[in-house]
Write a protein that holds these residues in place. Structure first.
Motif, PDB file in Angstrom:
ATOM      1  N   UNK A  63       0.817  -1.214   0.000  1.00 12.27           N
ATOM      2  CA  UNK A  63       0.000   0.000   0.000  1.00 12.27           C
ATOM      3  C   UNK A  63       0.855   1.270   0.000  1.00 12.27           C
ATOM      4  N   UNK A  64       0.332   2.284  -0.679  1.00 18.25           N
ATOM      5  CA  UNK A  64       0.994   3.581  -0.748  1.00 18.25           C
ATOM      6  C   UNK A  64       0.179   4.601   0.037  1.00 18.25           C
ATOM      7  N   UNK A  65       0.778   5.241   1.037  1.00 18.12           N
ATOM      8  CA  UNK A  65       0.029   6.247   1.798  1.00 18.12           C
ATOM      9  C   UNK A  65      -0.011   7.574   1.054  1.00 18.12           C
ATOM     10  N   UNK A  66      -1.186   8.189   1.053  1.00 21.57           N
ATOM     11  CA  UNK A  66      -1.325   9.535   0.489  1.00 21.57           C
ATOM     12  C   UNK A  66      -2.512  10.212   1.165  1.00 21.57           C
ATOM     13  N   UNK A  67      -2.246  11.284   1.849  1.00 22.71           N
ATOM     14  CA  UNK A  67      -3.321  12.000   2.528  1.00 22.71           C
ATOM     15  C   UNK A  67      -4.015  11.125   3.543  1.00 22.71           C
ATOM     16  N   UNK A  68      -5.331  11.031   3.441  1.00 28.28           N
ATOM     17  CA  UNK A  68      -6.123  10.279   4.415  1.00 28.28           C
ATOM     18  C   UNK A  68      -6.251   8.796   4.078  1.00 28.28           C
ATOM     19  N   UNK A  69      -5.588   8.328   3.024  1.00 25.40           N
ATOM     20  CA  UNK A  69      -5.862   6.979   2.525  1.00 25.40           C
ATOM     21  C   UNK A  69      -4.584   6.178   2.273  1.00 25.40           C
ATOM     22  N   UNK A  70      -4.781   4.861   2.218  1.00 23.35           N
ATOM     23  CA  UNK A  70      -3.815   3.936   1.640  1.00 23.35           C
ATOM     24  C   UNK A  70      -4.371   3.477   0.291  1.00 23.35           C
ATOM     25  N   UNK A  71      -3.529   3.452  -0.719  1.00 18.72           N
ATOM     26  CA  UNK A  71      -3.919   2.983  -2.055  1.00 18.72           C
ATOM     27  C   UNK A  71      -3.148   1.703  -2.357  1.00 18.72           C
ATOM     28  N   UNK A  72      -3.828   0.711  -2.942  1.00 21.52           N
ATOM     29  CA  UNK A  72      -3.189  -0.581  -3.172  1.00 21.52           C
ATOM     30  C   UNK A  72      -3.970  -1.360  -4.233  1.00 21.52           C
ATOM     31  N   UNK A  76      -7.168  -5.549  -9.185  1.00 14.98           N
ATOM     32  CA  UNK A  76      -8.177  -4.547  -8.851  1.00 14.98           C
ATOM     33  C   UNK A  76      -7.543  -3.441  -7.998  1.00 14.98           C
ATOM     34  N   UNK A  77      -8.036  -2.228  -8.161  1.00 15.38           N
ATOM     35  CA  UNK A  77      -7.505  -1.069  -7.443  1.00 15.38           C
ATOM     36  C   UNK A  77      -8.421  -0.718  -6.269  1.00 15.38           C
ATOM     37  N   UNK A  78      -7.820  -0.525  -5.083  1.00 23.79           N
ATOM     38  CA  UNK A  78      -8.583  -0.224  -3.871  1.00 23.79           C
ATOM     39  C   UNK A  78      -7.948   0.947  -3.123  1.00 23.79           C
ATOM     40  N   UNK A  79      -8.722   1.465  -2.158  1.00 18.50           N
ATOM     41  CA  UNK A  79      -8.158   2.325  -1.135  1.00 18.50           C
ATOM     42  C   UNK A  79      -8.918   2.088   0.160  1.00 18.50           C
ATOM     43  N   UNK A  80      -8.286   2.488   1.264  1.00 20.80           N
ATOM     44  CA  UNK A  80      -8.948   2.428   2.572  1.00 20.80           C
ATOM     45  C   UNK A  80      -8.448   3.602   3.399  1.00 20.80           C
ATOM     46  N   UNK A  81      -9.088   3.832   4.526  1.00 19.00           N
ATOM     47  CA  UNK A  81      -8.655   4.887   5.425  1.00 19.00           C
ATOM     48  C   UNK A  81      -7.237   4.588   5.937  1.00 19.00           C
ATOM     49  N   UNK A  82      -6.433   5.611   6.050  1.00 26.24           N
ATOM     50  CA  UNK A  82      -5.045   5.453   6.488  1.00 26.24           C
ATOM     51  C   UNK A  82      -5.017   5.204   7.993  1.00 26.24           C
ATOM     52  N   UNK A 111     -12.545  -0.205   3.279  1.00 27.45           N
ATOM     53  CA  UNK A 111     -12.005  -0.449   1.934  1.00 27.45           C
ATOM     54  C   UNK A 111     -13.032  -0.108   0.849  1.00 27.45           C
ATOM     55  N   UNK A 112     -12.557   0.537  -0.213  1.00 28.70           N
ATOM     56  CA  UNK A 112     -13.395   0.898  -1.350  1.00 28.70           C
ATOM     57  C   UNK A 112     -12.738   0.402  -2.634  1.00 28.70           C
ATOM     58  N   UNK A 150     -19.916   8.732  -4.785  1.00 30.45           N
ATOM     59  CA  UNK A 150     -21.163   8.161  -5.299  1.00 30.45           C
ATOM     60  C   UNK A 150     -20.943   6.970  -6.227  1.00 30.45           C
ATOM     61  N   UNK A 151     -19.732   6.846  -6.787  1.00 27.86           N
ATOM     62  CA  UNK A 151     -19.471   5.800  -7.765  1.00 27.86           C
ATOM     63  C   UNK A 151     -19.887   6.166  -9.181  1.00 27.86           C
ATOM     64  N   UNK A 152     -20.423   7.369  -9.370  1.00 28.41           N
ATOM     65  CA  UNK A 152     -20.869   7.789 -10.702  1.00 28.41           C
ATOM     66  C   UNK A 152     -19.672   7.949 -11.638  1.00 28.41           C
ATOM     67  N   UNK A 153     -19.809   7.407 -12.857  1.00 28.71           N
ATOM     68  CA  UNK A 153     -18.743   7.446 -13.852  1.00 28.71           C
ATOM     69  C   UNK A 153     -19.192   8.280 -15.045  1.00 28.71           C
ATOM     70  N   UNK A 154     -18.335   9.197 -15.472  1.00 33.84           N
ATOM     71  CA  UNK A 154     -18.606  10.022 -16.646  1.00 33.84           C
ATOM     72  C   UNK A 154     -17.530   9.761 -17.685  1.00 33.84           C
ATOM     73  N   UNK A 155     -17.958   9.459 -18.920  1.00 36.28           N
ATOM     74  CA  UNK A 155     -16.996   9.370 -20.015  1.00 36.28           C
ATOM     75  C   UNK A 155     -16.861  10.745 -20.644  1.00 36.28           C
ATOM     76  N   UNK A 156     -15.637  11.212 -20.775  1.00 32.12           N
ATOM     77  CA  UNK A 156     -15.408  12.532 -21.354  1.00 32.12           C
ATOM     78  C   UNK A 156     -15.540  12.458 -22.876  1.00 32.12           C
TER      79      UNK A 156
END
Length: 680
Positions: A68-77, A88-94, A107-108, A157-163
């Motif tokens: 996991x990589x710490x950044x701000x309030x989260x861990x990314x992994x 799969x890409x996740x994050x959780x509270x640090x 975890x999200x 929200x999980x909402x995804x927008x394609x540009x």
């Protein structure tokens, strides 16, 4: 059993140019016939391919968690799961205790490429979290042609927008307002040439910069300090950098130094001696680069002050800025090293356990972090992520890539030899084999790999798949030929343009050295290279075919003359600085003298496997197809000649980790057949 496909010939200097008619029924039928012919010729090897696949897969931990990589309030992994092609890409509270253990309760799931691929090709380009960590910008290529669609996901929200933008290179860079995105458009030759500014939530984008010189690519990224945006423009020989305060994305970019032919430089922004500063790496005082600094408010070239002079023996490859230290990436004696200059403390070199290795800064972490992460590996040592405490130099192995099943690193020995080229130049070779293979003192089957272009360095690396060769008594070797960057900028320059033959001569010298040292013999020697390394393979096969028993050319740049004569193809004009412009008579003659396709002649060749990607935008599929067609009509031997075209892939081959293992299993099975190796 299908017979070998014989392509029809046209009149003229390029008899197989009809294979360039993409999507025509005749071309597709020919490529499919070649694939069927390969399947038939390797049918007896199918059980071996399946066994190799299971063997290689069995060494890889299929279900695993990245560091996991710490950044701000989260861990990314990332998590890999058995049976899935992609992580799969996740994050959780640090965690408040500073640990790196993910908190599964918070975890999200950020992105699942397995669902997006739906069994087909998929490459994820950008994966960029906004500075406020509320949005994810990502890009997807679903065909292998390296043209990406752009998306933004609202993480709450999980909402995804394609540009609504087309022909994008996949890069996406956030400004500090977490609303403004910069992205890049490709021109008709697949060159990133326009930078756009887009405010999320709108349907339009504004052109910020357009590069008209077809030799130059553009690329936008964030500085180490996260306070600046950097627009890098570059050809093979010349650079230009523009910068913008990331807090004012609507403002105009400022140029650091107007382009000047032959002047290469790059820039970063961070803190030096407690002051916000610009750091510039430039070759204005020597080809191995020197280092300069400039005040934050005055980044232009007249204000640069040298802080590290040019060294003719040491290449300055890069620099990493952190609030606490400056880390220099150097290359000396053919190997990478890191020199750390902590704020207010003496400089030191990072100490490492192996004689030959690969090393680079993998993650500088947060700008204020007291540590950075290094990636380190050797031919016999699986990749490690090491934490380096900047102030003290203390190292800690945070994660080592596991090798499942029986594996003892001490059972293998790595060596370095030096071959003597025709002009007396000493060319390094890195080798690895089981200790008992070296100790036997007998010629062994040997797999020799090479590249030699663009100044790229082939530093020794570990491979799970390669163990299947080593455990069967192979020696694996890397020829660090001129045209690469292993020995500095001069090494690169002495293997390009009018000096390109040095690349091929060096590779031949390496093969002869390995034979003369008693490590192998021609009947046991397989060679391999991809892309520009495929050009290398094609050239040496024409020049010294009797030295080798088998050759693999992956997405090979073997039709170099015709490609360089066609400015409408992707990348051609930008490549003039590497190969030359064949519209000039002397350059035309020079390229024609070594171009693999032009120099196929009536002689015996070793067994050859060529691999192409139908959607490859860098090296078109027809280069391998035309080369194989000409070889089949011209060569005088009965050795295997096979062409595999991945009809749904690009330059990097099929996507997905299991498909990659299948591709390696095919190549190894081909080598075993060609070298008559025991298949057990």
């Amino acid at each position: 059993m299908p017979s070998a496909p014989l392509a029809r010939q046209l009149a003229g200097h390029d008899p197989y140019r009809w294979l360039e008619n993409r999507d025509s029924d005749e071309v597709l039928a020919h490529l499919q016939a070649e694939n069927a012919y390969l399947d038939s010729k390797l049918a007896a090897e199918q059980p071996l391919r399946e066994a190799l696949f299971e063997e290689i897969k069995g060494r890889i931990r299929e279900t695993d968690l990245s560091l996991p990589t710490p950044w701000g309030d989260y861990l990314y992994y990332q998590r890999t799961t058995a049976g899935d092609e992609y992580a799969r890409h996740y994050r959780c509270r640090r965690p408040t205790d500073g640990s790196l253990t993910p908190d599964t309760a918070s975890e999200t799931l950020l992105l699942d490429p397995n669902a997006l691929a739906d069994g087909g090709f998929l490459a994820v380009g950008a994966f960029s979290i906004s500075p406020d960590q509320q949005r994810l910008a990502y890009s997807l290529d679903t065909s292998g042609d390296e043209i990406y669609r752009l998306f933004v996901k609202e993480l709450a929200s999980g909402q995804i927008s394609e540009l609504p933008f087309d022909d994008c290179d996949g890069s996406m860079t956030w400004a500090n307002d977490s609303q403004t995105l910069f992205f890049t458009e490709l021109d008709d030759t697949h060159r990133p040439y326009k930078l756009y500014r887009h405010r999320f939530g709108t349907q339009n984008a504004e052109v910020v910069f357009e590069e008209s010189d077809e030799r130059f690519f553009l690329h936008c990224y964030r500085s180490s300090s996260e306070r600046q945006l950097i627009l890098q423009l570059g050809s093979k020989t010349t650079s230009e950098v523009w910068v913008l305060d990331a807090a004012t994305p609507e403002a105009a970019f400022t140029c650091l130094a107007a382009r000047e032919e032959g002047h290469e430089y790059d820039a970063d922004h961070g803190m030096l001696d407690g002051q916000w500063s610009w750091l510039i790496r430039s070759n204005q005082s020597g080809i191995n680069f020197a280092l300069y600094r400039a005040d934050e408010a005055s980044p232009q070239r007249p204000h640069w002050r040298e802080i590290r002079a040019h060294d003719p023996k040491v290449m300055l490859e890069g620099a990493t800025l952190n609030q606490r230290a400056l880390v220099l990436a150097l290359r000396e004696g053919g190997l990478p090293t890191l020199e750390v200059l902590p704020q207010g403390a003496p400089a030191y070199r990072v100490q490492l356990p192996d004689a030959a290795y690969s090393l680079y800064v993998q993650d500088s972490l947060e700008f204020h972090s007291p540590a950075i992460r290094l990636r380190y590996e050797a031919l016999s040592r699986p990749a490690q992520i090491r934490q380096l405490e900047l102030a003290t130099g203390a190292q800690q192995v945070l994660k080592q890539t596991p090798v499942e099943g029986p594996f003892d690193a001490e059972a293998y020995e790595s060596r370095r030899l030096w071959a003597t080229a025709a002009d007396g130049t000493q060319v390094p070779i890195s080798l690895v084999a089981r200790r008992d293979v070296f100790a036997a003192g007998q010629p062994a089957p040997l797999y020799l790999y090479g590249y030699g272009a663009y100044g790229e360095s082939l530093d020794p690396w570990f491979s799970h798949a390669r163990l299947s060769l080593l455990e069967r008594g192979f020696i694996f070797a890397i020829a660090h030929v001129r045209g690469g960057g292993e020995m500095g900028e001069a090494w690169y320059r002495s293997g390009k343009l009018e000096h390109k033959q040095n690349t091929f001569g060096d590779f031949i010298a390496c093969a002869e050295c390995l034979i003369n040292e008693g490590l192998t013999q021609p009947a046991q020697l397989a060679i391999s290279g991809g892309s520009a390394g495929g050009l290398l393979i094609g050239a040496v096969l024409n020049q010294r075919p009797e030295l080798f028993a088998a050759a693999i050319a992956e997405v090979p740049f073997v039709d170099v003359l015709n490609t360089m004569l066609n400015p409408d193809l992707p990348l051609t004009v930008t490549e003039y600085d590497e190969w030359g412009d064949p519209n000039q008579p002397e350059v035309h003659a020079r390229i024609k003298a070594y171009a693999p396709y032009e120099n196929v002649r009536a002689q015996a060749y070793p067994a050859i496997l060529a691999v192409a990607g139908y959607n490859d935008s860098r090296v078109q599929y027809w280069e391998a197809a035309k080369w194989v067609a000409k070889l089949r009509a011209t060569k005088t031997d009965e050795n295997l000649l096979l062409l595999k075209t991945d009809l749904s892939a690009g330059h990097g081959g099929m996507s997905g980790r299991y498909q990659g293992i299948k591709d390696v299993a095919l190549e190894y099975a081909f080598v075993f057949k060609a070298l008559r190796i025991n298949k057990d």
